[in-house]
Design a protein around this motif. Sequence first.
Motif, mmCIF file in Angstrom:
data_model
loop_
_atom_site.group_PDB
_atom_site.id
_atom_site.type_symbol
_atom_site.label_atom_id
_atom_site.label_comp_id
_atom_site.label_asym_id
_atom_site.label_seq_id
_atom_site.Cartn_x
_atom_site.Cartn_y
_atom_site.Cartn_z
ATOM 1 N N VAL A 143 0.815 -1.215 0.000
ATOM 2 C CA VAL A 143 0.000 0.000 0.000
ATOM 3 C C VAL A 143 0.847 1.263 0.000
ATOM 4 C CG1 VAL A 143 -1.986 -1.121 1.055
ATOM 5 C CG2 VAL A 143 -0.232 -0.089 2.507
ATOM 6 N N ALA A 144 2.131 1.143 0.360
ATOM 7 C CA ALA A 144 2.987 2.328 0.396
ATOM 8 C C ALA A 144 4.446 1.936 0.302
ATOM 9 C CB ALA A 144 2.735 3.143 1.674
ATOM 10 N N LEU A 145 5.220 2.799 -0.367
ATOM 11 C CA LEU A 145 6.680 2.690 -0.426
ATOM 12 C C LEU A 145 7.255 4.015 0.052
ATOM 13 C CD1 LEU A 145 7.288 1.021 -3.933
ATOM 14 C CD2 LEU A 145 7.420 -0.069 -1.692
ATOM 15 N N ARG A 146 8.149 3.940 1.024
ATOM 16 C CA ARG A 146 8.736 5.170 1.558
ATOM 17 C C ARG A 146 10.255 5.069 1.508
ATOM 18 N NH1 ARG A 146 9.831 7.592 6.822
ATOM 19 N NH2 ARG A 146 9.358 5.603 7.847
ATOM 20 N N LEU A 147 10.864 6.041 0.853
ATOM 21 C CA LEU A 147 12.316 6.059 0.726
ATOM 22 C C LEU A 147 12.942 6.532 2.026
ATOM 23 C CD1 LEU A 147 14.678 5.691 -1.298
ATOM 24 C CD2 LEU A 147 14.481 8.130 -1.789
ATOM 25 N N PRO A 177 3.533 -0.532 -14.382
ATOM 26 C CA PRO A 177 3.742 0.780 -13.757
ATOM 27 C C PRO A 177 2.440 1.498 -13.435
ATOM 28 C CG PRO A 177 5.269 0.469 -15.563
ATOM 29 C CD PRO A 177 4.325 -0.684 -15.625
ATOM 30 N N ARG A 178 1.450 1.379 -14.322
ATOM 31 C CA ARG A 178 0.185 2.065 -14.081
ATOM 32 C C ARG A 178 -0.514 1.520 -12.841
ATOM 33 N NH1 ARG A 178 -4.037 2.393 -18.944
ATOM 34 N NH2 ARG A 178 -4.121 0.148 -18.575
ATOM 35 N N LEU A 179 -0.426 0.211 -12.644
ATOM 36 C CA LEU A 179 -1.017 -0.399 -11.451
ATOM 37 C C LEU A 179 -0.281 0.049 -10.203
ATOM 38 C CD1 LEU A 179 -3.043 -2.434 -10.277
ATOM 39 C CD2 LEU A 179 -1.309 -4.213 -10.632
ATOM 40 N N LEU A 180 1.038 0.107 -10.282
ATOM 41 C CA LEU A 180 1.830 0.563 -9.136
ATOM 42 C C LEU A 180 1.479 1.997 -8.776
ATOM 43 C CD1 LEU A 180 4.215 0.028 -7.162
ATOM 44 C CD2 LEU A 180 5.714 0.947 -8.943
ATOM 45 N N GLU A 181 1.371 2.846 -9.785
ATOM 46 C CA GLU A 181 1.092 4.272 -9.549
ATOM 47 C C GLU A 181 -0.281 4.482 -8.934
ATOM 48 O OE1 GLU A 181 -0.483 8.179 -10.215
ATOM 49 O OE2 GLU A 181 -1.165 6.367 -11.265
ATOM 50 N N SER A 182 -1.259 3.641 -9.311
ATOM 51 C CA SER A 182 -2.639 3.858 -8.871
ATOM 52 C C SER A 182 -2.977 3.183 -7.545
ATOM 53 C CB SER A 182 -3.616 3.370 -9.952
ATOM 54 O OG SER A 182 -3.475 1.972 -10.170
ATOM 55 N N THR A 183 -2.163 2.230 -7.109
ATOM 56 C CA THR A 183 -2.524 1.477 -5.903
ATOM 57 C C THR A 183 -1.532 1.596 -4.760
ATOM 58 O OG1 THR A 183 -1.434 -0.531 -6.747
ATOM 59 C CG2 THR A 183 -3.772 -0.241 -7.276
ATOM 60 N N PRO A 193 5.289 15.502 -14.561
ATOM 61 C CA PRO A 193 5.226 15.052 -15.943
ATOM 62 C C PRO A 193 6.491 15.461 -16.685
ATOM 63 C CG PRO A 193 3.166 16.044 -15.274
ATOM 64 C CD PRO A 193 4.131 16.299 -14.170
ATOM 65 N N PRO A 194 6.904 14.682 -17.706
ATOM 66 C CA PRO A 194 6.137 13.566 -18.306
ATOM 67 C C PRO A 194 6.370 12.222 -17.646
ATOM 68 C CG PRO A 194 8.098 13.962 -19.589
ATOM 69 C CD PRO A 194 8.118 15.005 -18.483
ATOM 70 N N PHE A 195 7.204 12.143 -16.602
ATOM 71 C CA PHE A 195 7.530 10.841 -16.015
ATOM 72 C C PHE A 195 6.279 10.140 -15.505
ATOM 73 C CE2 PHE A 195 8.979 7.925 -12.749
ATOM 74 C CZ PHE A 195 10.096 7.355 -13.321
ATOM 75 N N LYS A 200 1.101 6.215 -16.158
ATOM 76 C CA LYS A 200 -0.350 6.119 -16.288
ATOM 77 C C LYS A 200 -0.772 5.642 -17.667
ATOM 78 C CE LYS A 200 -1.263 9.745 -12.875
ATOM 79 N NZ LYS A 200 -1.839 11.074 -12.623
ATOM 80 N N ARG A 201 0.035 5.963 -18.687
ATOM 81 C CA ARG A 201 -0.328 5.582 -20.048
ATOM 82 C C ARG A 201 0.192 4.209 -20.434
ATOM 83 N NH1 ARG A 201 1.280 10.983 -21.429
ATOM 84 N NH2 ARG A 201 3.218 10.120 -22.267
#
Length: 251
Positions: A143-147, A177-183, A193-195, A200-201
């Motif tokens: 649910v979370a990644l913290r550096l 990547p899109r799944l990682l970014e959204s969840t 952007p654009p990274f 997302k795309r």
Amino acid sequence: MTETQVVILGGGLSGLNAARLLHRAGIDFRLYEARDRLGGRILTVNAAGEPADDGFDLGPSWFWPDMQPAIGALVAELGLASCGQHSKGDVVFERMSRERPHRLPGLGQDPQSLRLTGGSAALIRTLADSLPPDRVRAGAQAVALRLLQDGVEVSLRHRDGREETVRAAQVVAALPPRLLESTVGLSPALPPPPFAHCWKRSERWRGASSHHSMVTRAGQRQGDPDRRASPRSAIRRLPTQRAAADGLSAR
């Protein structure tokens, strides 16, 4: 708190093969899969629709060793049996129930496609069986990644509601990547952007852009313990024939 050298997020083909390579190299790891089963897009079921050792492939089914040498080499290394996809004879095509089926001349295959004996899930079972059971957890969603200054902290939520925190030197995200970014909550957040838009795309099925690997590392610069090294996060597009998760195709 659990501590390990590498956390792998995702228990599909890419994640399991990454775990296999780490285990073979003597590197401690933990693999977490959000679903209650391993395999990701690979799923072989019986007539009742239940996962089975032999049956129908609902996901990837074929592979072409000549065009996909990486997956061909993996299948050979694991000693998995395969058979050629039958292509002799005519093809019967039924477009809809109210029309008569059409019989068409068959087309030979060049190069020959292969299928794994027992279904594509045989590859997943063999990889999973090669790993220490206590290092693989299904039903655990990140649910979370913290550096951190000396690594990455991963927050997990298990199916039973239990929460867990794992600290690792590196994290391998073996998922789209899109799944990682959204969840998964990321701290610090993705660069502007654009990274972020690239994540997302990113396609999640079939497209060449769907195959990525991401490794996040953090550490201190030698001689400067109070200064945190900038995170080295990279997304690398892999050619279709070389992507670990791309060897099996569904049509």
